[in-house]
Write an enzyme that holds these catalytic residues in place. Sequence first.
Site, PDB file in Angstrom:
ATOM      1  N   SER A  24      29.879  34.883  43.019  1.00 49.01           N
ATOM      2  CA  SER A  24      30.000  36.336  42.957  1.00 49.01           C
ATOM      3  C   SER A  24      30.876  36.854  41.814  1.00 49.01           C
ATOM      4  O   SER A  24      30.817  38.036  41.486  1.00 49.01           O
ATOM      5  CB  SER A  24      30.590  36.841  44.272  1.00 49.01           C
ATOM      6  OG  SER A  24      31.928  36.369  44.432  1.00 49.01           O
TER       7      SER A  24
ATOM      8  N   LYS B  36      38.762  40.567  38.556  1.00 46.08           N
ATOM      9  CA  LYS B  36      37.589  40.795  39.393  1.00 46.08           C
ATOM     10  C   LYS B  36      37.869  42.032  40.239  1.00 46.08           C
ATOM     11  O   LYS B  36      39.001  42.213  40.722  1.00 46.08           O
ATOM     12  CB  LYS B  36      37.350  39.571  40.276  1.00 46.08           C
ATOM     13  CG  LYS B  36      36.078  39.629  41.116  1.00 46.08           C
ATOM     14  CD  LYS B  36      35.893  38.340  41.929  1.00 46.08           C
ATOM     15  CE  LYS B  36      34.590  38.346  42.706  1.00 46.08           C
ATOM     16  NZ  LYS B  36      34.390  37.078  43.453  1.00 46.08           N
TER      17      LYS B  36
ATOM     18  N   SER C 200      32.225  30.835  44.161  1.00 43.32           N
ATOM     19  CA  SER C 200      32.110  32.061  43.358  1.00 43.32           C
ATOM     20  C   SER C 200      32.852  32.046  42.035  1.00 43.32           C
ATOM     21  O   SER C 200      32.714  32.975  41.243  1.00 43.32           O
ATOM     22  CB  SER C 200      32.570  33.274  44.172  1.00 43.32           C
ATOM     23  OG  SER C 200      31.567  33.652  45.083  1.00 43.32           O
TER      24      SER C 200
END
Lengths: 485, 478
Positions: free
Chosen positions: A151, A76, A175
């Site tokens: 997210s 990420k 997330s």
Amino acid sequence: MFELPLADLAARLRDRQVSSEELTRLFLGRIARLGAGLNAFITVDEEKALAAARAADARLARGEGAPLTGIPVAHKDLFCAKGWRTTCGSRMLADFVSPYDAHVVEQFDRAGAVLVGKTNMDEFAMGSSNENSHFGPVRNPWDPARVPGGSSGGSAAAVAARLVPAATGTDTGGSIRQPASHTGTSGIRPTYGAVSRYGMVAFASSLDQGGAFGQGARGLALMLNVMAGFDERDSTSVDRPKEDYTRDLDRPLEGVRVGLPKEYFTADLSPDVAACVSAAVRELERQGARTVEVSLPNQALAVPVYYVIAPAEASSNLSRFDGVRYGHRAANYADLADMYRKSRAEGFGAEVQRRILVGTYVLSHGYYDAYYLQAQRVRRLIARDFTEAFKACDVIAGPAAPSVAFPIGEKSDDPVQMYLEDLYTISVNLAGLPGLSVPCGFGAGGMPVGLQLIGDYFGEARMLNVAHRYQQATDWHRRLPPGAA
Amino acid sequence: MSGAWEVVIGLETHAQLSTASKIFSGASTAFGAAPNTQACAVDIALPGVLPVLNRAAVERAIRLGLAVGGRIAPRSVFARKNYFYPDLPKGYQISQYEAPVVTGGEIAIVVDGAEKRVRLTRAHLEEDAGKSLHEDFHGMTGIDLNRAGTPLLEIVSEPDMRSAREAVAYAKALHSLVRWIGVCDGNMQEGSFRCDANVSVRPAGSATLGTRCEIKNLNSFRFLEKAIEHEQRRQVALIEDGGTVVQETRLWDPQKGETRPMRSKEDAHDYRYFPDPDLLPLEISPAWIGEVQASLPELPAAMRARFVAAHGLSPVDAATLTGSRALAGYFEAVVAEVGGEARTCANWVLGELSALLNRLEVEADASPVPPEALAGLVKRVLDGTVSGKTAKEIFEAMAAGEGGADAIIDRRGLRQISDAGAIEAIVAEVLAANAKLVEDYRAGREKAFNALVGQVMKASRGKANPAQANAILKKKLG
């Protein structure tokens, strides 16, 4: 071969049936073919990836391979990786190249994993749909018109479409678990303090925790073996002996007590999701698990409490992005205050600005007691609810998200509706507990549904055990999105 | 200044703790490096970095807390003080707010011979900011982050001081103490020890406090005294002219010798303090406190009392000798070497030695005359080998590096003449050569006797034992 789970790929690498370079080229090819349509990646670096793959091959040739050696992975884009752009999905850091490695990145490197790219995300991990990225929304591989959740939407979409066999994510309010649920992938958020936050750009420090996406529980356990462990550079990292998260995977479920919070199964939950989760629970019962009803009486307060504490911490954490030392700086400004104002107004997107404003407000003189302090008190009550519940059960089961992935744009104008996406995940973060989501069927529109399992503190192995046994009897996690084949 | 007013002063002191590395990072704290060469990823607040508390800074806070008789909190909390400034890289300063590491304690001061105790409110750990450099950048501002993250202990006094002199005495006592216990080098030029003064005035006898102003930029004891005196006059004049004091922060301007407004209460930041989620509460065990306690040296107050009781020194001499640990240590070493005679030793240390140290601007531990050497000289005075006057000459020679007392005495032939016959011969010569003085003395002029003594000493080149010379002269003159 791209459809194989991580553990199987690792076995083939070890047996030299395939080289890491071949495998890396295979996935780089898929990224080139499918990645742009999904917008799952912010940065892909073939050259670096292939160099790492060749190094992994050399290591495998010497017989020094570890389980992740040679496996292509994605991080990420809020994990700092030396020499890599680390954007956090923000214009603020669009050109920021990190001079150092996050602990998690270091651990994957050390294990010989091959970093192929950095995945798209909601800006500074603020969002539940991955629509808040400066680099554009990520699309759900199961239906490109829908969001993948957020997210960590880029990592979820990349794993779902088999652009990489494994990826990292972070989970501050859901997330990892919510996008895992929306994309038919498995995702785990470990206990707070299990994985070092060093080099993981902070959103809300007391809630942030790094975790992983993969096809199934075994892959998650293998990644956790690499990621978790004490790091003295993070003062909230817990100093405890290393553990093997794969150790209990195959344990039979006889006698395991599965808690079902009555507050999770209410009218807030879409019937299609409820049906999938109930069927999954029945499968656990079929394998000998015993279900017990538990109660989390303060569950309804989790979202409001979260939206005080997380923005409060974020408002302070994001102060360092001031245009002075790195990051976006406005081209023209009259004075210092004007430079701050313009740089931050230009560098941050709307949702980030909203949370900075909310956070600043709740910490302000005269409001601190009523909001921040009160929220901290309720947070302790929420944690206590779980402690009580775990007296009666070993793991808690429930939905990961209230409904399946929604169409892009549907909730963009209604932040409160968007915040309710994390209804079932947020309390886990507030309590600091581990949680995971595994695919458990398909709901409305043929979209994936996730089963959330919540463990007691450092109960990852037990949680993974339940998830793995469930996946031994089901194949939801092996299903491929239509475009991915 | 009208006598009807009383000034009330409290001091906030920032003492830079003498750790090798910063409070939340591993970067060096050494002073004077090229800009931004001692700022690591944590200090410049790169995305993703985290603070890790330096236990050496905590140890120093415990030392100070114990030395002032304060309470060491078993659990204290680091908080973020949020504000934007270019030399504050994170946009917040990590400090302690609601739960400081030390509460209470006191500092004893002596003003005009009277002892007074100034109470401490608290002492808390925090990090320093960097420096903004406004010159030499052609209208731009340079930022040096070497100082960012340097450990500070902010020591806050109660408003217990009632004059600028008391404030200075407090600041000096605290300055001496932090150096004594080795927690701060006390270098005020380099900013290692900085004071801010909270000053208010009120009608004498009033129990309520007046509105205070905080005065900053006081980087010497002299400025501290002058700034408080000026501020006191300014506030009194303001009130006597019918005005009111506005709560504000004022800056001392040493060039103009006045304080001027920096920011008002209305401009004050809302710092939005909240506990730093990156740091766990600081827990200090009784065992740790015990270890630190055991490592503390004898404190100045205890040593002062011992010097009076055991050595028979005056309280003033004892206080001066314990002004620094180096001087006190020097004195004790001289006494040990001499084997007693503490008052004679004290006279030498406070007299010739202190004058020499002042002249050279060095501490006692850097004295060119080490304590053993001074003791050697004191012994020669005590055993009558040289007179006190000659000894001062020898001391200067020792300071100039001419060797030990005995060597100088031998080389220069300074051994005192204590042989009665030899002195009698000199006296006889002097009497013969100074008939006028003898006559004057016999006519009852006492001064003439002293002049004759002087002639004897001169004729002996200072070596005649003065007591013996006196006695023989008296006898000869009948």
